[in-house]
Structure formats: structure tokens, C-alpha cells
Scaffold this motif. Structure first.
Motif, PDB file in Angstrom:
ATOM      1  N   ASP A   8      54.694  31.690 -11.617  1.00  0.00           N
ATOM      2  CA  ASP A   8      54.633  31.332 -10.194  1.00  0.00           C
ATOM      3  C   ASP A   8      55.953  31.610  -9.477  1.00  0.00           C
ATOM      4  O   ASP A   8      56.035  31.474  -8.246  1.00  0.00           O
ATOM      5  N   LEU A   9      56.987  31.965 -10.234  1.00  0.00           N
ATOM      6  CA  LEU A   9      58.278  32.289  -9.621  1.00  0.00           C
ATOM      7  C   LEU A   9      58.333  33.775  -9.308  1.00  0.00           C
ATOM      8  O   LEU A   9      57.750  34.599 -10.011  1.00  0.00           O
ATOM      9  N   VAL A  14      64.395  35.643  -8.688  1.00  0.00           N
ATOM     10  CA  VAL A  14      65.026  34.996  -9.845  1.00  0.00           C
ATOM     11  C   VAL A  14      66.166  35.858 -10.379  1.00  0.00           C
ATOM     12  O   VAL A  14      67.261  35.362 -10.665  1.00  0.00           O
ATOM     13  N   GLN A  15      65.934  37.165 -10.533  1.00  0.00           N
ATOM     14  CA  GLN A  15      66.961  38.050 -11.093  1.00  0.00           C
ATOM     15  C   GLN A  15      68.171  38.170 -10.158  1.00  0.00           C
ATOM     16  O   GLN A  15      69.306  38.233 -10.630  1.00  0.00           O
ATOM     17  N   LEU A  62      62.265  29.562  -5.174  1.00  0.00           N
ATOM     18  CA  LEU A  62      62.021  30.873  -5.771  1.00  0.00           C
ATOM     19  C   LEU A  62      60.547  31.161  -6.017  1.00  0.00           C
ATOM     20  O   LEU A  62      60.209  32.140  -6.686  1.00  0.00           O
ATOM     21  N   GLY A  63      59.660  30.341  -5.486  1.00  0.00           N
ATOM     22  CA  GLY A  63      58.236  30.504  -5.757  1.00  0.00           C
ATOM     23  C   GLY A  63      57.605  31.672  -5.016  1.00  0.00           C
ATOM     24  O   GLY A  63      58.035  32.042  -3.930  1.00  0.00           O
ATOM     25  N   GLU A 207      72.094  27.254  -2.954  1.00  0.00           N
ATOM     26  CA  GLU A 207      73.442  27.786  -2.785  1.00  0.00           C
ATOM     27  C   GLU A 207      73.577  29.185  -3.391  1.00  0.00           C
ATOM     28  O   GLU A 207      74.486  29.933  -3.030  1.00  0.00           O
ATOM     29  N   ASP A 208      72.663  29.533  -4.315  1.00  0.00           N
ATOM     30  CA  ASP A 208      72.729  30.838  -4.975  1.00  0.00           C
ATOM     31  C   ASP A 208      71.484  31.676  -4.752  1.00  0.00           C
ATOM     32  O   ASP A 208      71.306  32.701  -5.402  1.00  0.00           O
ATOM     33  N   VAL A 209      70.620  31.257  -3.824  1.00  0.00           N
ATOM     34  CA  VAL A 209      69.425  32.043  -3.502  1.00  0.00           C
ATOM     35  C   VAL A 209      69.663  32.779  -2.192  1.00  0.00           C
ATOM     36  O   VAL A 209      69.965  32.164  -1.166  1.00  0.00           O
TER      37      VAL A 209
END
Length: 427
Positions: A8-9, A14-15, A62-63, A207-209
């Protein structure tokens, strides 16, 4: 999220996040497998059966499509034709109506695009001349939208309510479920060092997306969103945002008008006082609209964070006789003086402003020497104004101390001796 899985992500999102966090903190994350890093960040968590599954924070960050599990964790945008909503004369309910789904980064990006396509451009008059700008500064909008999405209440009882953005001809309203959280109250919003996070895990992940199509992350300026919002609106010559905190919701309203329009700029020019700061000009424009300011409201309107600086600038306006003060210390309130209010944009005013320079020089010619308190009493002006004009006359070389007792309450002043230079009277 017991029913959700790693599939589901969004693998690309994500990478990108993993690459960024490994680059920024190699000591902790460089040698760890993807799933372990995601678990350490709170994107994944072990289920009772031992499987790694997405958390709610991970899914919202991240979904692929979080609304599969929570249909109302989205954002709605409605553009109304009148200040009250529907146009009854034409039966027009709205000019635009959009529901935005996806992860928080995707919702933020699309919401800003939707608002922009519904915005017009307006003229802003500044020292650089006339320029066309958006009705609402994009950076202020970004912070308001992101704040609403990441600070909303996500407890089970509120998951049926979406973030709402409503555009009217005179304002933009952003409403999210859940009031202020923790020790923060409405009077301290945006103060340095004052913040509280309802959704700490969500904020940490974001903070990191990275926002799709951009290089910045969603929560790049964590803890400074309110200050950025106020600063950007002030820089655009607009009124500060208004906040309304309820137990079940939090509302931000941005008025759709510029403080520093052409007529107001002419009025400020007609005041004709050198040395006014931009923050003071903003405050004067607000007071001209019948706003009553205190220290906190002055800081909110101008973006100044230090209360002592705000007090000094307000007291300077009082000394210049442009602002009247009622109350003292924490209870001090400031409004536009009768003189400043009566002045129109052409510089015409019914009450003629007294020539304080001439008055003080005439008084000293008659009395020989006087103290600041005596001059204040004789001219029926406040002590700050007397101090301001005495300092001005000393700089100009028109008066001097009777004795070398600078800075004392007992200092007395007399006309400067002939032949003395301005340099000798510089404070």
C-alpha cells in the motif's frame, strides 16, 4: 493498520525518502535494510502476528491511496461566488468544488494548484513601485495547508471529517479537525520556542518526505509555519491571518485585501515622517482600519518575534504623535492619533499639526532652561513625544544640556550657544 500491507506504500516515494535519510544520517541508516529503516522511522510496525505493516502515519505520508481505509482523510476545496456563500440571485452554489485524495504530500501539492487556479492577481504598491502579485502569497498558503494536514486530529472520532478550504471574494478559510494541542494557546502562536505536536510520528516522517515535483520536504520548516505565514502576508502588504481555536476544530482566515494599496501608500507618504520601519507602516495601516493593537497583535501583524523590539517601535510611534496609548505595561493598547486619522492621502488635514520644534525653542527663549517634564506639561504632550523632539533638536544643534548630566531624569535644556556645531549636540 492491521488490514494494510507494504504494497500500500508508494515505492518511488519510499525510495526517495530512504535515499535522503541515508544521505543525511549515514551513521544510523546507511547499512540497515529498507524494512528496518522504515520500522525505525515509524512507517512500519510489527503486527501481533509478527508481520511488518504500515502505520497510520506511514500510510498518510507515503501511501498510494490512504482513502481506501479512511475515505474522509482528504481535503475539500470550494470557491463561493459571494461573501456569504451561494449567489441566490443566480442560484450559483459555487464556482469550483474539488475533493483531493492521496497522501499528505500529494494533497498539499494539488491543493496549492487548485487554489492558484482560482486566484486572481492584484497590484501591490511598495518602494519598488507597482507590481502584480497573487491575491494570497504562495508561501503563506503552503504553510497554512501543510499545518492543517499535519496537525489535524487523527483520533478515531474525527476520521470522518476532512480538512476544508473555502474561498470567498473577501477571504480564504482553512479549517481542520481538532483544536490546538498541548501547552500552546492562541496568544502564543508563532512565538519562538513555542510549539506542540499532536502527531509527532507523522511530523517526523514528513521531515524527509519530498513534495512531488519539488525538492523541498513537507515539513522542511517545522515549528516555524505560523511565523512564515505572518511574514509572507506582511511582506505582501496584507493583514495578518486570523486564528480561531475551538475544542473540535482550528480555523485560519486570510483576508483578501492589501493594507498597502495605492491610497494607503499616499496616506503614509503624507505623514511625511522619515525613519519609519516597514513594521511601523504596517501597524499604522492596520490602525487606520480601526484595529486596536497591543504588543502581541503588533508582533503578529509585523512578524517581529521580540516583544521588547515591538514595544520600542510602538513607543516610537507614540513619541511621533502618530499613535495614542492607553494603559501601561501588559495592558497597553495603541490606536491611531486624531492627527494621523484626520490626514488624508493628499496631506490635507483639518487640525493643523503644531510645530513642536518652534514651540520648544520659543519656550526655552522665554524660560531660559526647562526639563523634559516641564516641557511636556507646558505643551500638553506625552513624555515620549517631549523626549523625541528634545533629542531631535539636540541632534540638529538647536538646544543643549545646561549641565553635563545626560541620561538623568533631572536633565535640563537651554538654547544652544551661537557658533556651536551640530556635532557637539549629537547624542
Amino acid at each position: 493498520m492491521p488490514d494494510a500491507g507494504i504494497e500500500d506504500l508508494d515505492p518511488r516515494g519510499v525510495q526517495i525518502m530512504l535515499s535522503r535519510i541515508r544521505s543525511n544520517n549515514p551513521r544510523l541508516f546507511a547499512d540497515e535494510p529498507d524494512e528496518i529503516v522504515l520500522k525505525m522511522l515509524g512507517v512500519l510496525r510489527k503486527s501481533p502476528s509478527g508481520e511488518l505493516r504500515p502505520t497510520l502515519a506511514g500510510l498518510l505520508s507515503l501511501g498510494r491511496y490512504p482513502q481506501e481505509y479512511f475515505p474522509q482523510l482528504s481535503l475539500t476545496f470550494v470557491h463561493y461566488p459571494t461573501t456569504t456563500g451561494e449567489n441566490s440571485a443566480t442560484s450559483t452554489r459555487f464556482l469550483d468544488n474539488v475533493r483531493i485524495d492521496g497522501s499528505i504530500p500529494e494533497i498539499a501539492r494539488e491543493a496549492l494548484a487548485v487554489i492558484r487556479r482560482n486566484m486572481s492577481r492584484r497590484a501591490l504598491v511598495s518602494g519598488a513601485g507597482r507590481q502584480d502579485v497573487w491575491e494570497y502569497p504562495p508561501e503563506a498558503l503552503r504553510e497554512a495547508i501543510v499545518n492543517a494536514l499535519v496537525h489535524r486530529d487523527l483520533s478515531p472520532g474525527t476520521r470522518g471529517t476532512q480538512v476544508q478550504v473555502e474561498m470567498y471574494p473577501d477571504r480564504l478559510r482553512i479549517l481542520n479537525p481538532g483544536g490546538l494541542f498541548g501547552a500552546v494557546d492562541i496568544t502564543r502562536l508563532g512565538d519562538e520556542g513555542v510549539s506542540s505536536a499532536r502527531n509527532g510520528s507523522l511530523l517526523r516522517i514528513l521531515e524527509d518526505v519530498v513534495i512531488p515535483g519539488e525538492s523541498r520536504t513537507v515539513c522542511e520548516n517545522r515549528g516555524s509555519g505560523i511565523r512564515t505565514m505572518r511574514h509572507e502576508l506582511a511582506r505582501a502588504g496584507m493583514s495578518p491571518p486570523k486564528f480561531h481555536d475551538r475544542v473540535t476544530s482550528f480555523e485560519v482566515t486570510m483576508p483578501n485585501h492589501t493594507l498597502l494599496d495605492e491610497e494607503t501608500v499616499r496616506w503614509l507618504g503624507a505623514i511625511g515622517r522619515d525613519g519609519l520601519k516597514d513594521s511601523q507602516r504596517t501597524a499604522l495601516a492596520l490602525m487606520r482600519q480601526n484595529e486596536l493593537l497591543d504588543n502581541a497583535k503588533y508582533r503578529a501583524a509585523t512578524g517581529i518575534s521580540d516583544s521588547r523590539t515591538a514595544t520600542a517601535e510602538l513607543q516610537d510611534l507614540v513619541a511621533r504623535e502618530l499613535v495614542d496609548q492607553t494603559g501601561t505595561r501588559g495592558g497597553a493598547r495603541y490606536s491611531l492619533s486624531e492627527y494621523a486619522r484626520s490626514l488624508d492621502s493628499t496631506g490635507q488635514t483639518k487640525p493643523v499639526r503644531p510645530n513642536r520644534r518652534r514651540q520648544i525653542l520659543d519656550l526655552l527663549a522665554v524660560h531660559g532652561d526647562l526639563s523634559k517634564t516641564e516641557i511636556s506639561t507646558l505643551l500638553n504632550i506625552n513624555a515620549k513625544s517631549a523626549e523625541y523632539w528634545l533629542a531631535t533638536l539636540r541632534r540638529e544643534g538647536g538646544i543643549q544640556f545646561t549641565e553635563p548630566q545626560r541620561g538623568t531624569k533631572n536633565a535640563r535644556y537651554r538654547l544652544a550657544d551661537k557658533g556651536e556645531t551640530r556635532e557637539e549636540f549629537r547624542p
